[in-house]
Design an enzyme around this catalytic site. Structure first.
Site, PDB file in Angstrom:
ATOM      1  N   ARG A  76       0.821  -1.226   0.000  1.00  0.00           N
ATOM      2  CA  ARG A  76       0.000   0.000   0.000  1.00  0.00           C
ATOM      3  C   ARG A  76       0.843   1.259   0.000  1.00  0.00           C
ATOM      4  NH1 ARG A  76      -3.862  -1.105   4.623  1.00  0.00           N
ATOM      5  NH2 ARG A  76      -3.270   1.012   5.210  1.00  0.00           N
ATOM      6  N   HIS A 119      -0.795  -7.792 -22.278  1.00  0.00           N
ATOM      7  CA  HIS A 119      -0.548  -9.151 -21.791  1.00  0.00           C
ATOM      8  C   HIS A 119      -0.261 -10.060 -22.993  1.00  0.00           C
ATOM      9  CE1 HIS A 119      -0.747 -12.503 -19.032  1.00  0.00           C
ATOM     10  NE2 HIS A 119      -1.411 -13.163 -19.963  1.00  0.00           N
TER      11      HIS A 119
HETATM   12  C1  GRF Z   1       5.628  -8.127 -22.469  1.00  0.00           C
HETATM   13  O1  GRF Z   1       5.607  -9.433 -22.979  1.00  0.00           O
HETATM   14  C2  GRF Z   1       4.262  -7.740 -21.959  1.00  0.00           C
HETATM   15  O2  GRF Z   1       3.226  -8.329 -22.679  1.00  0.00           O
HETATM   16  C3  GRF Z   1       4.294  -8.274 -20.544  1.00  0.00           C
HETATM   17  O3  GRF Z   1       5.606  -8.037 -20.092  1.00  0.00           O
HETATM   18  C4  GRF Z   1       6.484  -8.016 -21.213  1.00  0.00           C
HETATM   19  C5  GRF Z   1       7.221  -6.722 -21.153  1.00  0.00           C
HETATM   20  O4  GRF Z   1       8.203  -6.632 -22.152  1.00  0.00           O
HETATM   21  N1  GRF Z   1       3.281  -7.630 -19.728  1.00  0.00           N
HETATM   22  P1  GRF Z   1       8.939  -5.264 -22.397  1.00  0.00           P
HETATM   23  O5  GRF Z   1       9.617  -4.879 -21.065  1.00  0.00           O
HETATM   24  O6  GRF Z   1       7.935  -4.251 -22.802  1.00  0.00           O
HETATM   25  O7  GRF Z   1       9.955  -5.551 -23.451  1.00  0.00           O
END
Ligand code: GRF
Length: 211
Positions: A76, A119
């Site tokens: 938090r 994601h």
């Molecule tokens: C990416 O695969 C994204 O989808 C996930 O974390 C990774 C980050 O990669 N949430 P980057 O640091 O942007 O190269």
């Protein structure tokens, strides 16, 4: 029902980017802004790791970049410090770009429907860590990436865009990750510009654009 449009059309939206690692999605957003494809400016890049390569990249581009390490801090308190730093930078939107922390409800409540995440799977399949490995091990024929608004669940918020990738010709989870990452770098800027340029509402689980 609240109607939304980016920063309310008043000015270029100010983005706060949160990352924990290499920062390739941050760089993709930055490059798209430089090409004039997103009506926004990156106000600050924040990380929970001083050593995150993404922070160094931001500094080399002349973007304000700060580390707020989380070690020894309650979640938090750490989130409150992150929110304070974002508010200090007068941020309208928060873009999670490989930020490996779960946000507290207080953080999410500070930016309602203004936090985006990317994601590396077609949600709701394979939420959580190592989504590409999960997809590879499962043996799916199609995977991809999802840009979504952040709610209080783990990778559960309303979906803005999804870009699919085929598994054809791939020999490993690492190759799948690389193929998905290419699409991430297209999807994130596209999703953000959609939200900034169109009128939209969240209806239930859906982000609905008024055309
Ligand atoms: C990416 O695969 C994204 O989808 C996930 O974390 C990774 C980050 O990669 N949430 P980057 O640091 O942007 O190269």
């Amino acid at each position: 029902m609240t109607r939304n449009r980016g920063s309310g059309g008043r000015r270029r939206a100010r983005l706060g980017i949160l990352l924990s690692g290499r920062g390739s999605n941050f760089l993709a957003l930055h490059a798209a802004i430089e090409r004039g494809e997103i009506d926004a400016t990156i106000a600050v890049v924040l990380s929970n790791h001083e050593e995150a390569p993404g922070l160094a990249k931001a500094r080399s581009l002349g973007i304000e970049a700060r580390a707020l390490p989380h070690q020894g801090m309650r979640r938090r308190r750490h989130d409150a410090a992150m929110v304070a730093a974002l508010q200090e930078a007068a941020v309208d939107w928060v873009c999670l770009a490989g930020y490996m922390r779960i946000l507290t409800p207080t953080f999410i409540g500070a930016f309602p429907n203004r936090i985006l995440n990317i994601h590396p799977s077609l949600l709701p399949a394979f939420p959580g860590l190592d989504a590409q490995v999960q997809a590879w091990d499962y043996g799916v024929k199609v995977s991809g990436c999802t840009v979504h608004l952040v709610d209080q669940g783990m990778d559960t918020g309303p979906i803005v865009v999804q870009y699919p990738v085929s598994m054809e010709g791939l020999a490993s989870a690492a190759e799948l990750s690389a193929r998905i990452l290419e699409q991430e770098h297209r999807a994130y800027p596209a999703a953000l510009q959609l939200l900034l340029s169109k009128d939209w509402q969240v209806k239930g689980r859906r982000v609905v654009f008024d055309d």
